[in-house]
Design an enzyme around this catalytic site. Structure first.
Site, PDB file in Angstrom:
ATOM      1  N   GLY A   8       0.838  -1.206   0.000  1.00 58.37           N
ATOM      2  CA  GLY A   8       0.000   0.000   0.000  1.00 58.37           C
ATOM      3  C   GLY A   8       0.868   1.248   0.000  1.00 58.37           C
ATOM      4  O   GLY A   8       0.458   2.316   0.449  1.00 58.37           O
ATOM      5  N   PHE A  12      -2.030   7.173   0.741  1.00 54.68           N
ATOM      6  CA  PHE A  12      -1.843   8.413   1.506  1.00 54.68           C
ATOM      7  C   PHE A  12      -0.798   8.227   2.622  1.00 54.68           C
ATOM      8  O   PHE A  12       0.188   8.966   2.710  1.00 54.68           O
ATOM      9  CB  PHE A  12      -3.221   8.806   2.059  1.00 54.68           C
ATOM     10  CG  PHE A  12      -3.230   9.782   3.185  1.00 54.68           C
ATOM     11  CD1 PHE A  12      -2.504  10.960   3.116  1.00 54.68           C
ATOM     12  CD2 PHE A  12      -4.010   9.529   4.319  1.00 54.68           C
ATOM     13  CE1 PHE A  12      -2.553  11.878   4.162  1.00 54.68           C
ATOM     14  CE2 PHE A  12      -4.057  10.434   5.359  1.00 54.68           C
ATOM     15  CZ  PHE A  12      -3.320  11.610   5.286  1.00 54.68           C
ATOM     16  N   ILE A  13      -0.986   7.226   3.429  1.00 57.88           N
ATOM     17  CA  ILE A  13      -0.036   7.013   4.539  1.00 57.88           C
ATOM     18  C   ILE A  13       1.258   6.417   3.987  1.00 57.88           C
ATOM     19  O   ILE A  13       2.357   6.818   4.377  1.00 57.88           O
ATOM     20  CB  ILE A  13      -0.658   6.114   5.625  1.00 57.88           C
ATOM     21  CG1 ILE A  13      -1.930   6.767   6.189  1.00 57.88           C
ATOM     22  CG2 ILE A  13       0.349   5.853   6.751  1.00 57.88           C
ATOM     23  CD1 ILE A  13      -2.693   5.929   7.210  1.00 57.88           C
ATOM     24  N   GLY A  14       1.130   5.497   3.039  1.00 59.13           N
ATOM     25  CA  GLY A  14       2.293   4.797   2.497  1.00 59.13           C
ATOM     26  C   GLY A  14       3.353   5.730   1.938  1.00 59.13           C
ATOM     27  O   GLY A  14       4.545   5.547   2.169  1.00 59.13           O
ATOM     28  N   LEU A  76       0.567  -1.859   4.905  1.00 58.61           N
ATOM     29  CA  LEU A  76      -0.473  -0.825   4.926  1.00 58.61           C
ATOM     30  C   LEU A  76      -1.599  -1.113   3.942  1.00 58.61           C
ATOM     31  O   LEU A  76      -2.638  -0.450   3.993  1.00 58.61           O
ATOM     32  CB  LEU A  76       0.137   0.533   4.543  1.00 58.61           C
ATOM     33  CG  LEU A  76       1.162   1.130   5.505  1.00 58.61           C
ATOM     34  CD1 LEU A  76       1.948   2.223   4.815  1.00 58.61           C
ATOM     35  CD2 LEU A  76       0.469   1.684   6.728  1.00 58.61           C
ATOM     36  N   TYR A 179     -15.278  -3.377   8.570  1.00 57.47           N
ATOM     37  CA  TYR A 179     -13.921  -2.827   8.478  1.00 57.47           C
ATOM     38  C   TYR A 179     -13.141  -3.133   9.754  1.00 57.47           C
ATOM     39  O   TYR A 179     -11.991  -3.602   9.710  1.00 57.47           O
ATOM     40  CB  TYR A 179     -14.015  -1.314   8.253  1.00 57.47           C
ATOM     41  CG  TYR A 179     -12.689  -0.609   8.350  1.00 57.47           C
ATOM     42  CD1 TYR A 179     -11.754  -0.720   7.328  1.00 57.47           C
ATOM     43  CD2 TYR A 179     -12.360   0.163   9.465  1.00 57.47           C
ATOM     44  CE1 TYR A 179     -10.524  -0.079   7.423  1.00 57.47           C
ATOM     45  CE2 TYR A 179     -11.139   0.803   9.554  1.00 57.47           C
ATOM     46  CZ  TYR A 179     -10.228   0.683   8.531  1.00 57.47           C
ATOM     47  OH  TYR A 179      -9.009   1.311   8.627  1.00 57.47           O
ATOM     48  N   LYS A 183      -9.737  -5.360  10.249  1.00 58.12           N
ATOM     49  CA  LYS A 183      -8.516  -4.776  10.800  1.00 58.12           C
ATOM     50  C   LYS A 183      -8.029  -5.575  12.004  1.00 58.12           C
ATOM     51  O   LYS A 183      -6.836  -5.772  12.194  1.00 58.12           O
ATOM     52  CB  LYS A 183      -8.757  -3.308  11.194  1.00 58.12           C
ATOM     53  CG  LYS A 183      -8.641  -2.372  10.039  1.00 58.12           C
ATOM     54  CD  LYS A 183      -7.254  -2.500   9.495  1.00 58.12           C
ATOM     55  CE  LYS A 183      -6.719  -1.674   8.493  1.00 58.12           C
ATOM     56  NZ  LYS A 183      -5.384  -1.877   8.031  1.00 58.12           N
TER      57      LYS A 183
HETATM   58  C1  UD1 Z   1     -13.144   5.127  10.730  1.00 63.70           C
HETATM   59  C2  UD1 Z   1     -12.397   4.081  11.471  1.00 63.70           C
HETATM   60  C3  UD1 Z   1     -10.929   4.366  11.385  1.00 63.70           C
HETATM   61  C4  UD1 Z   1     -10.528   4.538   9.945  1.00 63.70           C
HETATM   62  C5  UD1 Z   1     -11.311   5.680   9.337  1.00 63.70           C
HETATM   63  C6  UD1 Z   1     -11.015   5.942   7.869  1.00 63.70           C
HETATM   64  C7  UD1 Z   1     -13.979   3.488  13.264  1.00 63.70           C
HETATM   65  C8  UD1 Z   1     -14.350   3.720  14.675  1.00 63.70           C
HETATM   66  N1  UD1 Z   1     -12.866   4.123  12.852  1.00 63.70           N
HETATM   67  O1  UD1 Z   1     -13.046   6.236  11.504  1.00 63.70           O
HETATM   68  O2  UD1 Z   1     -10.233   3.321  11.957  1.00 63.70           O
HETATM   69  O3  UD1 Z   1      -9.167   4.787   9.880  1.00 63.70           O
HETATM   70  O4  UD1 Z   1     -12.679   5.353   9.434  1.00 63.70           O
HETATM   71  O5  UD1 Z   1     -11.597   4.946   7.096  1.00 63.70           O
HETATM   72  O6  UD1 Z   1     -14.617   2.746  12.571  1.00 63.70           O
HETATM   73  N2  UD1 Z   1     -18.761  12.105   9.393  1.00 63.70           N
HETATM   74  C9  UD1 Z   1     -19.618  13.147   9.092  1.00 63.70           C
HETATM   75  N3  UD1 Z   1     -19.703  13.563   7.797  1.00 63.70           N
HETATM   76  C10 UD1 Z   1     -18.999  13.001   6.781  1.00 63.70           C
HETATM   77  C11 UD1 Z   1     -18.122  11.931   7.087  1.00 63.70           C
HETATM   78  C12 UD1 Z   1     -18.033  11.507   8.412  1.00 63.70           C
HETATM   79  O7  UD1 Z   1     -20.279  13.687   9.971  1.00 63.70           O
HETATM   80  O8  UD1 Z   1     -19.108  13.444   5.646  1.00 63.70           O
HETATM   81  C13 UD1 Z   1     -18.653  11.678  10.790  1.00 63.70           C
HETATM   82  C14 UD1 Z   1     -18.875  10.201  10.975  1.00 63.70           C
HETATM   83  O9  UD1 Z   1     -20.234   9.910  11.126  1.00 63.70           O
HETATM   84  C15 UD1 Z   1     -18.071   9.943  12.231  1.00 63.70           C
HETATM   85  C16 UD1 Z   1     -16.920  10.957  12.131  1.00 63.70           C
HETATM   86  O10 UD1 Z   1     -17.341  11.926  11.217  1.00 63.70           O
HETATM   87  O11 UD1 Z   1     -18.836  10.214  13.364  1.00 63.70           O
HETATM   88  C17 UD1 Z   1     -15.625  10.372  11.647  1.00 63.70           C
HETATM   89  O12 UD1 Z   1     -15.880   9.627  10.478  1.00 63.70           O
HETATM   90  P1  UD1 Z   1     -14.717   9.034   9.531  1.00 63.70           P
HETATM   91  O13 UD1 Z   1     -13.718  10.075   9.237  1.00 63.70           O
HETATM   92  O14 UD1 Z   1     -15.373   8.330   8.411  1.00 63.70           O
HETATM   93  O15 UD1 Z   1     -13.906   8.056  10.375  1.00 63.70           O
HETATM   94  P2  UD1 Z   1     -14.228   7.173  11.645  1.00 63.70           P
HETATM   95  O16 UD1 Z   1     -15.538   6.506  11.476  1.00 63.70           O
HETATM   96  O17 UD1 Z   1     -13.916   7.911  12.872  1.00 63.70           O
END
Ligand code: UD1
Length: 368
Positions: A8, A12-14, A76, A179, A183
């Site tokens: 990977g 982005f991270i890679g 990754l 997911y 992981k």
């Molecule tokens: C998830 C995974 C994390 C992964 C990341 C990127 C979990 C707990 N964590 O993080 O390990 O690295 O995805 O794939 O599953 N949100 C909005 N509007 C948007 C998009 C998101 O309000 O347009 C909110 C989501 O509902 C959430 C928060 O923002 O509450 C963060 O979402 P997101 O960035 O997708 O990542 P996580 O779910 O935290």
């Protein structure tokens, strides 16, 4: 100096990990399938001095070839969308779990000394919460019926209000999405393999990684990129729930350094570490900070009051273990890094696929 294979490695991270490893004298070989959802069919940017082997992580022959001459692996390669994982179950399980299994089998023919795998904070489910008396609750889950009724915050079994608390590596995993499941399986497979074959295995549980280079047009890449592509297209960011959910945003350069430290530090062998910033931000705060940094304060977030299946309410990192054993210290705070992020966003061609993502999730009743 060692030669490290980064699966990977064009992601982005890679790319940041590759630059960090090269800057510290390692030789770097990247392994990447260059899938369109992430790379948009464009040419990958490869750091000077790195080699690229194009291949899928489920292709044993390509992997065996890529591993030749390598002393270590940073793994990754993964599909990363929580929402998408809830309906593309086979693809996620294939890339993340079968992919890791194929890589580990390939390593039987080409043993390496050390392997670092990217795990995720998603394995925790909800983070720790404190009861009113200060005692910690380890396993908190929101009931779908409560969440759908707009009662966003989880409560203690006796109905008491709870305060989110930093989460350390002792917290029992509680998997809330496909997911997260993949992981966790990836992380465990690497650690089990490491013990059996005396490979020094290390797992990093990454919190919400952000920075220049995020796949802006991939709607499943993370909230900051979603907001950036909405704002860059003149649209208001859309927020699930009430926007008060909290996350830990860690800069990709800090994450890249954590990978190098995990790769180089003898005491890290056999350990897993949280890699976050140690700071919590609400999603509304992030939308507002970004809109301000982009000079678009009028594009206030739209709070949808909808729930995305698989989402947790709060999780942010206790990074004491990484501090102590790896000497990891985050250097870039979200609010101080947004100007650089915005400069990068302005130079990108952004296709906002946010509405498409919501439609795909709504059609499957994964947002309601
Ligand atoms: C998830 C995974 C994390 C992964 C990341 C990127 C979990 C707990 N964590 O993080 O390990 O690295 O995805 O794939 O599953 N949100 C909005 N509007 C948007 C998009 C998101 O309000 O347009 C909110 C989501 O509902 C959430 C928060 O923002 O509450 C963060 O979402 P997101 O960035 O997708 O990542 P996580 O779910 O935290």
């Amino acid at each position: 100096m060692t030669k490290v294979l980064i699966t990977g490695g064009c992601g982005f991270i890679g790319r940041h990990v590759a630059e960090e490893m090269l800057a510290h004298g390692h030789q770097v070989r990247l392994y990447d399938a260059l899938i369109d959802q992430v790379h948009g069919g464009g040419q990958p940017q490869i750091p000077d001095g790195a080699e690229l082997v194009r291949g899928d992580v489920q292709d044993p022959d390509r992997l065996r070839r890529a591993l030749e001459g390598c002393d270590g692996v940073i793994h990754l390669a993964a599909e990363v969308g929580v929402g998408q994982s809830m309906y593309e179950i086979a693809r996620y399980t294939g890339a993340n779990d079968l992919g890791t299994a194929v890589l580990l089998e390939a390593m039987l023919a080409h043993p390496v000394k050390r392997m670092v795998v990217a795990s995720s904070m998603s394995v925790y489910g909800e983070g720790y919460y404190a009861r009113p008396d200060g005692s910690l609750l380890e396993t908190v889950r929101r009931k779908p019926s409560e969440v759908r009724a707009g009662n966003w915050d989880p409560l203690a079994p006796d109905g008491a209000a709870l305060t989110p608390h930093p989460t350390n590596e002792h917290k029992r995993p509680d998997l809330a999405s496909i997911y997260a499941l993949t992981k966790y399986a990836q992380e465990r497979a690497v650690m089990i393999f490491g013990e059996a074959y005396e490979v020094e295995a290390v797992a990093l549980r990454l919190f919400n990684v952000f920075g220049a280079g995020q796949a802006l047009s991939n709607p499943y890449t993370g909230v900051l990129a979603n907001f950036a592509s909405r704002l860059a297209s003149g649209e208001r960011p859309t927020i699930f729930e009430d926007g008060q959910q909290r996350r830990d945003f860690v800069h990709v350069r800090d994450v890249a350094r954590a990978f190098r430290l995990a790769y180089e530090t003898p005491a890290a062998a056999g350990e897993l570490f949280n890699i976050g910033s140690g700071n919590a931000y609400t999603v509304t705060q992030v939308a507002t900070l970004l809109a301000d940094a982009m000079g678009l304060p009028d594009l206030t977030p739209e709070i949808t009051g909808k729930y995305r299946a698989g989402d947790i309410r709060n999780c942010f990192a206790d990074i004491s273990k990484a501090r102590e054993l790896l000497g990891f210290e985050p250097q870039e705070k979200l609010e101080d890094s947004l100007d650089e992020f915005v400069t990068w966003v302005r130079g990108e061609v952004v296709v906002d696929r946010g509405a498409e993502m919501r439609r795909q999730l709504e059609e499957r009743r994964l947002v309601s």
